[in-house]
Design a protein around this motif. Structure first.
Motif, PDB file in Angstrom:
ATOM      1  N   ILE A  94     -16.135  -5.841   0.500  1.00  0.00           N
ATOM      2  CA  ILE A  94     -15.767  -4.656  -0.276  1.00  0.00           C
ATOM      3  C   ILE A  94     -17.012  -3.988  -0.840  1.00  0.00           C
ATOM      4  CG2 ILE A  94     -14.601  -3.920  -2.399  1.00  0.00           C
ATOM      5  CD1 ILE A  94     -12.391  -5.922  -1.725  1.00  0.00           C
ATOM      6  N   LEU A 105     -10.143   0.335   3.818  1.00  0.00           N
ATOM      7  CA  LEU A 105      -9.555  -0.998   4.014  1.00  0.00           C
ATOM      8  C   LEU A 105      -8.312  -0.921   4.892  1.00  0.00           C
ATOM      9  CD1 LEU A 105      -9.996  -2.650   0.509  1.00  0.00           C
ATOM     10  CD2 LEU A 105     -11.001  -3.386   2.671  1.00  0.00           C
ATOM     11  N   ARG A 157      -9.702   2.431  -0.534  1.00  0.00           N
ATOM     12  CA  ARG A 157      -8.345   2.111  -0.076  1.00  0.00           C
ATOM     13  C   ARG A 157      -8.180   2.516   1.388  1.00  0.00           C
ATOM     14  NH1 ARG A 157      -3.826   5.075   1.038  1.00  0.00           N
ATOM     15  NH2 ARG A 157      -1.828   4.137   0.501  1.00  0.00           N
ATOM     16  N   ASP A 180      -2.894  -7.201   1.857  1.00  0.00           N
ATOM     17  CA  ASP A 180      -2.268  -5.990   1.342  1.00  0.00           C
ATOM     18  C   ASP A 180      -3.098  -5.425   0.196  1.00  0.00           C
ATOM     19  OD1 ASP A 180      -0.317  -4.064   1.393  1.00  0.00           O
ATOM     20  OD2 ASP A 180       1.327  -5.488   1.257  1.00  0.00           O
ATOM     21  N   LEU A 181      -2.766  -4.210  -0.238  1.00  0.00           N
ATOM     22  CA  LEU A 181      -3.484  -3.649  -1.383  1.00  0.00           C
ATOM     23  C   LEU A 181      -2.559  -2.780  -2.229  1.00  0.00           C
ATOM     24  CD1 LEU A 181      -4.031  -0.402  -0.783  1.00  0.00           C
ATOM     25  CD2 LEU A 181      -5.844  -1.284   0.648  1.00  0.00           C
ATOM     26  N   VAL A 187      -6.621  -6.096  -4.047  1.00  0.00           N
ATOM     27  CA  VAL A 187      -6.622  -6.438  -2.620  1.00  0.00           C
ATOM     28  C   VAL A 187      -6.239  -7.911  -2.456  1.00  0.00           C
ATOM     29  CG1 VAL A 187      -7.949  -6.461  -0.478  1.00  0.00           C
ATOM     30  CG2 VAL A 187      -8.484  -4.766  -2.257  1.00  0.00           C
ATOM     31  N   LEU A 200      -8.372  -1.077  -7.534  1.00  0.00           N
ATOM     32  CA  LEU A 200      -7.843  -1.430  -6.227  1.00  0.00           C
ATOM     33  C   LEU A 200      -7.623  -2.935  -6.232  1.00  0.00           C
ATOM     34  CD1 LEU A 200      -7.221  -0.146  -3.422  1.00  0.00           C
ATOM     35  CD2 LEU A 200      -9.460  -0.970  -2.705  1.00  0.00           C
ATOM     36  N   TYR A 250      -7.290  -9.971   5.499  1.00  0.00           N
ATOM     37  CA  TYR A 250      -6.705  -8.959   4.612  1.00  0.00           C
ATOM     38  C   TYR A 250      -5.183  -9.078   4.639  1.00  0.00           C
ATOM     39  CZ  TYR A 250      -4.714  -4.396   3.434  1.00  0.00           C
ATOM     40  OH  TYR A 250      -3.941  -3.390   2.894  1.00  0.00           O
ATOM     41  N   SER A 258       0.825  -1.203   0.000  1.00  0.00           N
ATOM     42  CA  SER A 258       0.000   0.000   0.000  1.00  0.00           C
ATOM     43  C   SER A 258       0.864   1.261   0.000  1.00  0.00           C
ATOM     44  CB  SER A 258      -0.940   0.003   1.210  1.00  0.00           C
ATOM     45  OG  SER A 258      -0.193  -0.049   2.406  1.00  0.00           O
ATOM     46  N   SER A 270      -3.308   0.450  -4.888  1.00  0.00           N
ATOM     47  CA  SER A 270      -4.332   1.267  -5.524  1.00  0.00           C
ATOM     48  C   SER A 270      -3.722   2.057  -6.666  1.00  0.00           C
ATOM     49  CB  SER A 270      -5.019   2.193  -4.517  1.00  0.00           C
ATOM     50  OG  SER A 270      -4.158   3.217  -4.090  1.00  0.00           O
ATOM     51  N   PRO A 286      -9.135  -3.121   8.312  1.00  0.00           N
ATOM     52  CA  PRO A 286      -8.939  -4.292   7.458  1.00  0.00           C
ATOM     53  C   PRO A 286      -9.832  -5.441   7.895  1.00  0.00           C
ATOM     54  CG  PRO A 286      -7.042  -3.957   8.915  1.00  0.00           C
ATOM     55  CD  PRO A 286      -7.949  -2.788   9.105  1.00  0.00           C
TER      56      PRO A 286
END
Lengths: 343, 251
Positions: free
Chosen positions: B87, B51, B48, B61-62, B71, B69, B59, A25, B64, B55
């Motif tokens: 989501i 989350l 984003r 990671d993500l 995930v 997005l 969860y 992220s 964007s 989370p």
């Protein structure tokens, strides 16, 4: 106890762990051991948390000298292991006495070897992980003469069972000699393939234009129904990208976003250790699998790893080799793995 | 990006439609479509933030980007259907659709434009029939909102509908210096590290965009605002080596 492993001949050796979780992220790829299974097996075999920092050798011979009594284990690609010139087993705990030389040579049937050392290795961290990230220039290769500092509870230990390899474990393995068959599941643009069967009916060779970000494959031209460019988006480890030229690239753990190419398949979780051992010249076949099947395979793999960890722990307790896991070790919780109760 | 984008029914300025699909066995991809680019980006960026703040179980990671997005999740703990439902629910909650007030940090970034610090500025201006001052003005006259933190923590900005569409260089450079202010399409980005690159280089900042010895290595996140300002080459050393931090934060 502060001890160390002196690098006599570095070959291509880096610090490694399971990856930089939670950092995508902020724009850092997960990276971490391309063969996640071997990294965990090696750590389990020395009584470490599975995500502990270890050493990773790629392709080249390396030699070390223990500057204190150490407990090590080797997993991953096959290789010839010697301690002061005497053969030692792969995938087994190996106690080293102070001054003994550990050599890893003839790496074969894969390209990456995980070398774990009981205890915590002193390494720089980036966003909580020691995993190299070549793009941002983090994590240098070790050099001849370097001292890898280790905080360990292991003490000088001679056990008759270790002089003869009767204390053997059979760790879960994803290896089948050569990478061979990789199972794939649907990606976000699988429906753009002209013929999904061409992926599974052909043999692909790993090209020498391959690195930690991706493996380029040589094989038949793969057709796409459309030619539109896609807006940049995040892609999974194992994503199979179809280039406009009809060639495929399989993305590894250094990947981040796709720059306009469709993802026509994704190598499943339980096939990724094989992907991580693939090397130029290897032949690859794909086999489609449903998401449910691939998750089931991953569950079986994690369950096997859990059983293996319990078994090794039992053996350690029975032999008195380790008096439990060092509690000061940093733990990186890997995907799908929770620390067992005694960690 | 060219002009306003409409959805299938020709609607402009509607709430974007979010489509969720599996991306392998351990991730989902959320795609925003319809509406205006800014609205699509805002929907993705708000999701984003939610989350990251709360989370879901499993969860991982993500990532964007402007309209997507990605995930990652742990398939041992949860599954695709559950993640998609979560989501979907998040995207429909009032807190998400009403673009709640986010604490925005502000960054001031000194830049030396043109010359050897921005080797493509002269040629780019000529090929697009603009003056060099036009590009400097376009980048320094307003606050820019950070759209995406790209690979290797690169800050990427969408300069909007009125920005000139800049082509990439025909041949990428093998090595672009760290701190390069660059343009491609209607986007501006600052290279955090020396790396190969095909974007047009128009300036260079003396600030350290990203310091891998710090945790986290960068201080910015999508939604933060940046103001670029031109400095003469003579002032380079006054800024050289300072980290890129929000205003009001001491290094």
């Amino acid at each position: 106890v502060s001890a160390g492993l002196r690098v006599l001949h570095a070959g291509h050796t880096t610090f490694q762990d399971l990856g930089r979780f939670g950092a995508e992220s902020i724009g850092l790829s997960v990276n971490g051991a391309p063969d996640q299974l071997s990294a965990q097996v090696a750590n389990i075999l020395v009584g470490n948390p599975r995500g502990a920092t270890h050493l990773e050798l790629t392709a080249l011979r390396a030699e070390f000298r223990a500057e204190a009594p150490l407990l090590v284990a080797v997993a991953g690609a096959k290789c010839t292991i010697t301690v002061d010139g005497v053969r030692r087993p792969h995938s087994s705990p190996i106690p080293l006495l102070s001054g003994q030389r550990l050599a890893l040579d003839r790496i074969r049937h894969g390209v990456r070897v995980s070398l774990a050392v009981n205890g915590a290795l002193a390494t720089p961290l980036l966003a909580g992980s020691a995993a190299p990230d070549p793009i941002v220039g983090f994590g240098q290769r070790l050099a001849d003469g370097d001292l890898v500092e280790v905080k360990t509870r292991h003490v000088d230990f001679r056990h008759p069972e270790f002089d003869l390899p009767v204390f053997r474990f059979w760790p879960p393995s994803a290896h089948s000699g050569t990478p061979g068959e990789l199972r794939i599941t649907v990606g976000t643009e699988t429906n753009e393939l002209q013929a999904p069967d061409t992926l599974t009916s052909s043999v692909f060779a790993v090209s020498s234009v391959s690195d930690y970000v991706g493996l380029r494959l040589v094989g038949p031209h793969i057709g796409r129904q459309t030619q539109h460019e896609l807006v940049s988006r995040g892609v999974p480890v194992g994503a199979v990208e179809l280039l406009p030229s009809g060639e495929l690239i399989v993305l590894n753990r250094g990947r981040f976003v796709t720059a306009g190419y469709p993802i026509v398949a994704v190598v499943t979780r339980s096939s990724q250790p094989l992907l991580g051992q693939a090397t130029p010249g290897d032949e690859i076949r794909f086999r489609w699998e449903s998401r449910q099947e691939s998750v089931a395979a991953h569950r079986r793999e994690v369950a096997a790893l859990n059983r293996f960890e319990l078994l090794v722990g039992e053996a350690f307790r029975a032999s008195g080799l380790l008096h439990g896991h060092p509690d000061y070790l940093r733990t990186t919780a890997p995907f799908g793995v929770r620390a067992s109760p005694d960690q | 990006m060219t002009g306003r984008i409409t959805d299938d029914r020709g609607n402009v300025g509607q709430t974007p439609i979010l489509r969720i699909s599996p991306s392998g066995d351990s991730a989902v991809l959320v795609e925003a479509s319809g509406s205006h680019p800014t609205a699509r980006w805002a929907a993705i960026t708000t999701l984003r933030r939610h989350l990251l703040e709360t989370p879901f179980t499993g969860y991982v990671d993500l990532v964007s980007t402007f309209e997507h997005l990605f995930v990652g999740f742990d398939p041992i703990v949860t599954d695709y259907e559950d993640v998609a439902r979560t989501i979907h629910r998040l995207s429909e909650s009032p807190a998400t659709t009403n673009a709640a007030v986010v604490p925005v940090r502000h960054f001031r970034v000194p830049v030396v434009f043109g010359g050897s610090h921005g080797p493509d500025l002269e040629e780019l201006s000529r090929s697009l029939s603009k003056t060099q001052a036009y590009f400097v003005e376009a980048l320094t006259s307003a606050d820019l909102t950070l759209g995406v933190v790209g690979a290797s923590m690169e800050p990427i900005f969408d300069l909007g509908d009125s920005a000139p569409i800049v082509p990439r260089r025909a041949a990428p450079r093998p090595r672009v210096p760290a701190g390069s202010v660059s343009l491609a399409s209607a986007n501006m980005a600052i290279y955090p590290f020396a790396s190969p690159g095909g974007w047009q280089l128009i300036g260079l900042t003396p600030l350290i965009t990203c310091d891998i010895r710090r945790d986290p290595p960068v201080a910015y996140r999508p939604g933060d605002t940046f103001r670029l300002f031109e400095i003469p080459l003579g002032e380079w050393d006054d800024w050289g080596g300072q980290p890129m931090l929000p205003t009001g934060v001491a290094p």
